[in-house]
Design a protein around this motif. Sequence first.
Motif, short mmCIF file in Angstrom:
data_model
loop_
_atom_site.label_atom_id
_atom_site.label_comp_id
_atom_site.label_asym_id
_atom_site.label_seq_id
_atom_site.Cartn_x
_atom_site.Cartn_y
_atom_site.Cartn_z
N SER A 23 43.24 45.66 42.87
CA SER A 23 43.49 44.50 43.73
C SER A 23 42.85 43.26 43.12
O SER A 23 43.45 42.17 43.14
CB SER A 23 42.92 44.73 45.13
OG SER A 23 43.62 45.75 45.78
N ILE A 26 44.99 42.00 40.23
CA ILE A 26 46.16 41.26 40.73
C ILE A 26 45.75 39.84 41.12
O ILE A 26 46.41 38.86 40.76
CB ILE A 26 46.82 42.01 41.90
CG1 ILE A 26 47.44 43.31 41.40
CG2 ILE A 26 47.86 41.13 42.60
CD1 ILE A 26 47.88 44.26 42.50
N GLY A 27 44.65 39.74 41.84
CA GLY A 27 44.14 38.42 42.23
C GLY A 27 43.80 37.56 41.03
O GLY A 27 44.07 36.35 41.02
N ILE A 29 45.10 37.68 38.05
CA ILE A 29 46.35 37.24 37.41
C ILE A 29 46.95 36.09 38.21
O ILE A 29 47.38 35.08 37.63
CB ILE A 29 47.34 38.42 37.28
CG1 ILE A 29 46.82 39.42 36.25
CG2 ILE A 29 48.74 37.92 36.90
CD1 ILE A 29 47.59 40.73 36.22
N GLU A 30 46.96 36.22 39.53
CA GLU A 30 47.52 35.17 40.39
C GLU A 30 46.72 33.87 40.29
O GLU A 30 47.27 32.78 40.44
CB GLU A 30 47.58 35.65 41.85
CG GLU A 30 48.59 36.76 42.05
CD GLU A 30 48.54 37.38 43.44
OE1 GLU A 30 49.52 38.07 43.78
OE2 GLU A 30 47.55 37.19 44.18
N GLN A 31 45.42 33.99 40.01
CA GLN A 31 44.56 32.81 39.87
C GLN A 31 44.62 32.22 38.46
O GLN A 31 44.04 31.17 38.21
CB GLN A 31 43.11 33.18 40.17
CG GLN A 31 42.86 33.61 41.59
CD GLN A 31 41.49 34.24 41.76
OE1 GLN A 31 40.68 34.29 40.84
NE2 GLN A 31 41.23 34.75 42.95
N GLY A 32 45.29 32.92 37.55
CA GLY A 32 45.40 32.43 36.18
C GLY A 32 44.14 32.62 35.36
O GLY A 32 43.86 31.84 34.45
N ARG A 33 43.37 33.66 35.67
CA ARG A 33 42.13 33.94 34.92
C ARG A 33 42.44 34.33 33.49
O ARG A 33 43.57 34.68 33.15
CB ARG A 33 41.33 35.05 35.61
CG ARG A 33 40.96 34.75 37.06
CD ARG A 33 39.70 33.92 37.20
NE ARG A 33 38.50 34.63 36.84
CZ ARG A 33 37.78 35.37 37.68
NH1 ARG A 33 38.15 35.50 38.93
NH2 ARG A 33 36.69 35.96 37.26
#
Length: 93
Positions: A23, A26-27, A29-33
Motif C-alpha cells: 500500500s 502504491i502511495g 508511486i502516486e506521489q511521484g516519489r
Amino acid sequence: MELPAEELKGAVNRLRRAQGQISGVIGMIEQGRSCEEVVTQLAAASRALDRAGFAIIATGLEHCLTGESEGAAPQMERDEMRAKLEKLFLSLA
C-alpha cells in the motif's frame, strides 16, 4: 493437510507487514516519489512475502516430519525444528 492458524501467526504478521508495504509503494508511486525509494520499499515487501512463504512451508514440513498424529513433539522441539527448517529454506533463496 490443514495447518493450525495459531502456528502461522508469524507468517500472518509478515503478510500484514507486506500488505502495508505494498500500500505504501502504491502511495509513493502516486506521489511521484523517487525510483530508488519505491524500489527499496518494493524489495522490503518482496522479502516479507518470501519469509512468510518459507515459514508456511517450514510449518507444513514440520507437521509431515513429526507425524502430527503420532504424538507430537514437545512445543520447544517443534519451535526449534520449525526455525531450522525455515533457516534452511531461506538459505536457498
